[in-house]
Design a protein around this motif. Structure first.
Motif, PDB file in Angstrom:
ATOM      1  N   ARG A  13       0.839  -1.203   0.000  1.00 45.53           N
ATOM      2  CA  ARG A  13       0.000   0.000   0.000  1.00 45.53           C
ATOM      3  C   ARG A  13       0.870   1.246   0.000  1.00 45.53           C
ATOM      4  NH1 ARG A  13      -2.551  -0.082   6.153  1.00 45.53           N
ATOM      5  NH2 ARG A  13      -0.591   0.272   7.292  1.00 45.53           N
ATOM      6  N   GLY A  14       0.366   2.280  -0.636  1.00 43.42           N
ATOM      7  CA  GLY A  14       1.094   3.541  -0.712  1.00 43.42           C
ATOM      8  C   GLY A  14       0.328   4.529  -1.561  1.00 43.42           C
ATOM      9  N   TRP A  15       0.792   5.760  -1.556  1.00 38.87           N
ATOM     10  CA  TRP A  15       0.136   6.812  -2.329  1.00 38.87           C
ATOM     11  C   TRP A  15       0.363   6.587  -3.818  1.00 38.87           C
ATOM     12  CZ3 TRP A  15      -1.549  12.044  -0.506  1.00 38.87           C
ATOM     13  CH2 TRP A  15      -1.875  12.016   0.851  1.00 38.87           C
ATOM     14  N   SER A  16      -0.488   7.205  -4.616  1.00 42.22           N
ATOM     15  CA  SER A  16      -0.316   7.109  -6.061  1.00 42.22           C
ATOM     16  C   SER A  16       1.029   7.712  -6.451  1.00 42.22           C
ATOM     17  CB  SER A  16      -1.448   7.846  -6.783  1.00 42.22           C
ATOM     18  OG  SER A  16      -1.511   9.200  -6.370  1.00 42.22           O
ATOM     19  N   TYR A  40      -2.447  -1.377  -3.613  1.00 46.61           N
ATOM     20  CA  TYR A  40      -3.581  -0.441  -3.531  1.00 46.61           C
ATOM     21  C   TYR A  40      -3.138   0.882  -2.927  1.00 46.61           C
ATOM     22  CZ  TYR A  40      -3.944  -1.803   1.450  1.00 46.61           C
ATOM     23  OH  TYR A  40      -3.693  -2.044   2.781  1.00 46.61           O
ATOM     24  N   ARG A  41      -3.905   1.926  -3.239  1.00 45.44           N
ATOM     25  CA  ARG A  41      -3.633   3.270  -2.742  1.00 45.44           C
ATOM     26  C   ARG A  41      -4.370   3.471  -1.421  1.00 45.44           C
ATOM     27  NH1 ARG A  41      -4.952   6.429  -8.436  1.00 45.44           N
ATOM     28  NH2 ARG A  41      -3.519   5.199  -9.766  1.00 45.44           N
ATOM     29  N   ASN A  42      -3.619   3.535  -0.360  1.00 45.64           N
ATOM     30  CA  ASN A  42      -4.273   3.644   0.948  1.00 45.64           C
ATOM     31  C   ASN A  42      -4.885   5.021   1.187  1.00 45.64           C
ATOM     32  OD1 ASN A  42      -1.706   4.744   0.970  1.00 45.64           O
ATOM     33  ND2 ASN A  42      -1.367   4.354   3.134  1.00 45.64           N
ATOM     34  N   ASN A  43      -4.565   6.002   0.344  1.00 40.89           N
ATOM     35  CA  ASN A  43      -5.165   7.323   0.507  1.00 40.89           C
ATOM     36  C   ASN A  43      -6.473   7.459  -0.263  1.00 40.89           C
ATOM     37  OD1 ASN A  43      -3.487   7.202  -1.876  1.00 40.89           O
ATOM     38  ND2 ASN A  43      -3.875   9.383  -2.152  1.00 40.89           N
ATOM     39  N   GLU A  44      -6.898   6.391  -0.954  1.00 40.98           N
ATOM     40  CA  GLU A  44      -8.114   6.455  -1.760  1.00 40.98           C
ATOM     41  C   GLU A  44      -9.155   5.430  -1.314  1.00 40.98           C
ATOM     42  OE1 GLU A  44      -7.491   6.470  -5.933  1.00 40.98           O
ATOM     43  OE2 GLU A  44      -5.807   7.865  -5.878  1.00 40.98           O
ATOM     44  N   ILE A  45      -9.026   4.915  -0.118  1.00 37.03           N
ATOM     45  CA  ILE A  45     -10.010   3.949   0.383  1.00 37.03           C
ATOM     46  C   ILE A  45     -10.543   4.412   1.731  1.00 37.03           C
ATOM     47  CG2 ILE A  45      -9.016   1.977  -0.837  1.00 37.03           C
ATOM     48  CD1 ILE A  45      -7.623   1.178   1.704  1.00 37.03           C
ATOM     49  N   GLN A  46     -11.800   4.058   1.981  1.00 38.02           N
ATOM     50  CA  GLN A  46     -12.440   4.386   3.245  1.00 38.02           C
ATOM     51  C   GLN A  46     -12.288   3.219   4.227  1.00 38.02           C
ATOM     52  OE1 GLN A  46     -13.614   7.455   3.648  1.00 38.02           O
ATOM     53  NE2 GLN A  46     -13.136   7.928   1.498  1.00 38.02           N
ATOM     54  N   GLY A  69       9.802  12.930  -2.047  1.00 40.61           N
ATOM     55  CA  GLY A  69      10.414  11.727  -2.599  1.00 40.61           C
ATOM     56  C   GLY A  69       9.493  10.860  -3.432  1.00 40.61           C
ATOM     57  N   ASN A  70       8.290  11.325  -3.749  1.00 37.93           N
ATOM     58  CA  ASN A  70       7.390  10.544  -4.595  1.00 37.93           C
ATOM     59  C   ASN A  70       7.987  10.446  -6.009  1.00 37.93           C
ATOM     60  OD1 ASN A  70       5.099  10.285  -6.665  1.00 37.93           O
ATOM     61  ND2 ASN A  70       4.017   9.867  -4.772  1.00 37.93           N
ATOM     62  N   PRO A  71       8.319   9.230  -6.486  1.00 32.71           N
ATOM     63  CA  PRO A  71       9.024   9.100  -7.772  1.00 32.71           C
ATOM     64  C   PRO A  71       8.308   9.763  -8.945  1.00 32.71           C
ATOM     65  CG  PRO A  71       9.035   7.014  -6.592  1.00 32.71           C
ATOM     66  CD  PRO A  71       8.110   7.924  -5.835  1.00 32.71           C
ATOM     67  N   LEU A  72       6.997   9.529  -9.070  1.00 30.19           N
ATOM     68  CA  LEU A  72       6.253  10.115 -10.180  1.00 30.19           C
ATOM     69  C   LEU A  72       6.244  11.637 -10.081  1.00 30.19           C
ATOM     70  CD1 LEU A  72       4.472   9.822 -12.667  1.00 30.19           C
ATOM     71  CD2 LEU A  72       2.496   9.573 -11.155  1.00 30.19           C
ATOM     72  N   VAL A 112       0.856  15.469  -7.076  1.00 28.89           N
ATOM     73  CA  VAL A 112       1.170  15.098  -8.449  1.00 28.89           C
ATOM     74  C   VAL A 112      -0.063  15.151  -9.344  1.00 28.89           C
ATOM     75  CG1 VAL A 112       0.809  12.623  -8.072  1.00 28.89           C
ATOM     76  CG2 VAL A 112       2.396  13.378  -9.834  1.00 28.89           C
ATOM     77  N   LEU A 113      -1.246  14.895  -8.788  1.00 31.08           N
ATOM     78  CA  LEU A 113      -2.462  14.935  -9.592  1.00 31.08           C
ATOM     79  C   LEU A 113      -2.699  16.340 -10.136  1.00 31.08           C
ATOM     80  CD1 LEU A 113      -4.957  13.499 -10.667  1.00 31.08           C
ATOM     81  CD2 LEU A 113      -6.136  14.050  -8.522  1.00 31.08           C
TER      82      LEU A 113
END
Length: 723
Positions: free
Chosen positions: A378-381, A546-552, A612-615, A655-656
């Motif tokens: 799990r991690g951010w996009s 999965y993106r843990n910042n996009e789930i409830q 440090g987010n690669p994208l 990044v979005l």
């Protein structure tokens, strides 16, 4: 008895046995032979010039390997405090006549002499270094048409005889910087002897403004009273008749120094570039030569031999990026700056060695014991979850494992359950491709035995399963009409039966499903069913991201994890954060083709802005290039920027937002093409694009999609099939 220095014409015998079986020649003679070969290229006809150009790169690698060996020798002296004879001067130790090169002879119809470097020897103090795995050994070039040089890891082995009496070479940091300067002279000789005179004399106004030696300034008190004078006037070394009285006079003086050095620097740069070397080599030679000099020493000047080893090693590891230079043309309307893309490596991870090891160990455990396991990341996009897992695919295939990968989509008309089924359907193809006819026959018979008259249900949900059966087999019952609808419970049972036949300890299977945040209860339930029948199913390694910042909190994935644990299915959870600052530095170094030590300030600024987010790092870097805050200078043959300007830049919070801003700046045709492509999900096949282009409404679709690929919004996968 103190050993003698190596002569230019003959090597004095040494009591230490040779480290290898090659021929020993003085460094001076070896360099002359290398440059004699390079000069030969101007005399060859066009039919074999391409071959000579390739061998020229090999020669550059050989010289870099020798430079690396010498740097490792000096580092060994530093770390082990090796003494030298009292009668030997430091200049003699760093003299070109103090070294010899051991080479392996071989016959080559293009290269004469064709020497491969086996080691480097030093006469005073006597050290012998052996190259364990030269970067140019084995296959030098890719099999493609670009003839790119392949770098490899280089290891060394050093043998030494320590002197009983003498002095220590490295007494303090100042002496080490001075030795870096002397080492810079050796690099001049190795890479381009023609530029040696531009750096050797300490009293020349070179290297961006070196202060000449002089007697103590009579106005030292006045100098000490001014900020600038305190910097350049040091009792034993100051300016003769040029000691500035104030800061303004000091600035005028420094500007004159810079102007005098510019012409010589450009002449030296052109010399190295003509030989095929990159700006990295030029910067390295310049910054070594500037080390330890009194006065205006560049910030990038080397202060340790350790730094030398790291940078030269990088030249060997990735020569196409750091050792050779590319011919670029000026951008329209700008004579100095060129329009060139960033060289961001694809499929390369930074600072993820620990995470890769954890995934690999988990798979090995499954392959060894046969017990099924789950691995959830799990991690951010943009943090690199998919890239991390993809890095393990090839090693797992090589180890005999089967790898299938699918991802859930946020906007899709397909039920998430069928994404899981598609993964199992792909597995059928792998089973067909990687098993012999005898093995397929065994699988076929077992499937018939397990499913019986219900075999058509398997073919209904997994159409590729039919390919497992041989043409000679009696498969008429496969086409029997299925009367009843298949319930979810029946679907789970069919998958369990199928995997009980396919899975085996000798046939470990990795199933990677990405973007689990868009999966539902049924999809996750089907995965659980495939893992939970421990009595019949073995060797399945399930990996989910999965993106843990996009789930409830009420998302189905949490109950899925609870169910895995309740069935005592081994589950590993990995939180993937952003890269560390040093890893961001390595990424920026690769993208800009500069040494990591020369882009630390830039990397630090980007790290602070992106966490440090690669994208995010890549998108921000490309944004800075597009806005010309970072530009490629044709004069310096490298990327240039202002650290203060980069630090002061206002950027998007995530990044979005950055991607959205970038997307809105696309041409209308490219935006429309992305909308059309999105209607087909996360992938669109080339065949679909070709069919759409036949319609007058979409005739420019292919060109627009190519533009979207160049901007990074799409990428080619399985280039013959999909975009």
């Amino acid at each position: 008895m103190d050993p003698k220095l190596i002569s230019r014409d003959a090597l004095v015998p040494t009591p230490v046995p040779p480290v290898g079986r090659g021929t020993l020649t003085t460094l001076q003679k070896w360099i002359e032979s290398e440059f004699a070969f390079v000069r030969m290229q101007n005399q060859v006809n066009s039919s074999i010039y391409h071959q000579y150009a390739r061998r020229k790169k090999i020669s550059m690698l050989r010289r870099t390997t020798v430079a690396y060996g010498m740097a490792e020798l000096f580092r060994h002296i530093l770390e082990n405090d090796i003494s030298t004879p009292i009668t030997t001067t430091k200049e003699q130790i760093f003299s070109i006549d103090n070294f010899a090169v051991r080479v392996l002879d071989f016959t080559d119809e293009i290269v004469d002499p064709g020497w491969e470097v086996e080691g480097v020897e030093m006469d005073t103090p006597h050290l012998s270094l052996r190259i364990i795995a030269p970067s140019f050994s084995g296959a030098l070039f890719d099999k493609g048409n670009n003839d790119e040089m392949v770098g490899k890891k280089v290891d060394v082995e050093i043998s030494v005889r320590k002197y009983e009496e003498g002095f220590s070479l490295f007494q303090n940091r100042g002496s080490e910087m001075r030795f870096c300067h002397l080492f810079g002279r050796l690099l001049n000789d190795i890479f381009s002897p023609s530029i040696r005179h531009k750096f050797n004399n300490v009293t020349e106004l070179d290297i961006g403004g070196t202060i000449p030696k002089a007697k103590c300034c009579e106005k030292s008190q006045n100098c000490a009273a001014s900020p600038f004078g305190e910097f350049i006037c040091k009792k034993q070394q100051s300016l003769t008749d040029l000691c500035p009285q104030n800061f303004e006079e000091g600035e005028i003086f420094l500007n004159s120094v810079r102007k005098k050095s510019t012409h010589k620097e450009q002449e030296a740069i052109s010399s190295l570039f003509d030989l095929g070397f990159s700006s990295c080599v030029w910067d390295m030679v310049k910054n070594f030569s500037a080390s330890g000099l009194t006065g205006l020493c560049p910030d990038e000047a080397y202060s340790s031999i350790q730094s030398a080893c790291e940078d030269i090693r990088l030249l060997l590891l990735d020569p196409e990026r750091f050792l050779y230079h590319d011919e670029l043309k000026a951008a329209p309307g700008n004579s100095d700056h060129a329009k060139t893309p960033l060289r961001i490596p694809k499929n390369k991870l930074y600072g993820r060695e620990k995470e890769i090891s954890i995934i690999s160990d988990s798979f090995c455990r499954v392959a060894t014991t046969g017990v099924c396991e789950a691995f959830l990341i799990r991690g951010w996009s943009g943090c690199g979850k998919s890239s991390l897992v993809a890095t393990t695919f090839e090693p797992i295939r090589v180890a005999g494992g089967y790898v299938v990968s699918r991802k859930f989509e946020e906007i899709s008309s397909v039920n998430p359950v069928w994404t899981v089924m598609a993964a199992f359907n792909d597995l059928c193809i792998l089973i067909k491709e990687r098993n012999s006819d005898e093995e397929l026959l065994e699988i076929q018979d077992e499937l018939i035995r397990v499913f019986g008259i219900n075999l058509p249900k398997l073919v209904r949900v997994l159409p590729n399963a039919e390919d497992i059966f041989s043409p000679q087999a009696s498969t008429l019952h496969l086409y029997r009409k299925v009367d009843s609808e298949l319930t979810f419970k029946g679907l789970c049972f069919a998958i369990q039966c199928f995997m009980s036949v396919i899975s085996a300890k000798s046939r470990p299977i990795m199933i990677f499903l990405d973007d689990l945040q868009w999966a539902d209860n049924m999809a996750l339930g089907l995965i659980h069913a495939a893992l939970s029948d421990a009595s019949k199913i073995t060797g399945i390694f399930f990996v989910g991201g999965y993106r843990n910042n996009e789930i409830q909190e009420d998302h189905a994935i949490f109950s899925f994890i609870d169910n895995l644990e309740s069935y005592q299915i081994g589950t590993t959870k990995l939180d993937l954060d952003g890269m560390e600052e040093q890893d961001v530095n390595m990424m920026i170094s690769d993208a800009l083709a500069v040494f990591p030590r020369n882009c630390r300030a830039l990397s630090s600024a980007l790290f602070q802005k992106t966490r440090g987010n690669p994208l995010f790092v890549i998108e921000l870097l490309e944004s800075l290039v597009k806005r010309k805050i970072i530009q490629y200078s044709l004069r310096k043959r490298r990327w240039v920027w202002d650290d203060a300007e980069v630090s002061g830049e206002e950027i998007a919070e995530n990044v979005l937002h950055l991607l959205t801003t970038k997307m809105t700046a696309l041409p209308p045709g490219t935006l429309e093409a992305l909308k059309v492509a999105s209607c087909f999900g996360s992938q669109i096949s080339h065949l679909t694009v070709e069919l759409l282009c036949k319609s007058p409404c979409y005739e420019g679709l292919k060109v627009a999609l190519d533009e979207a690929i160049q901007e990074g919004f799409l990428e080619r996968v399985r280039s013959s099939e999909q975009t």
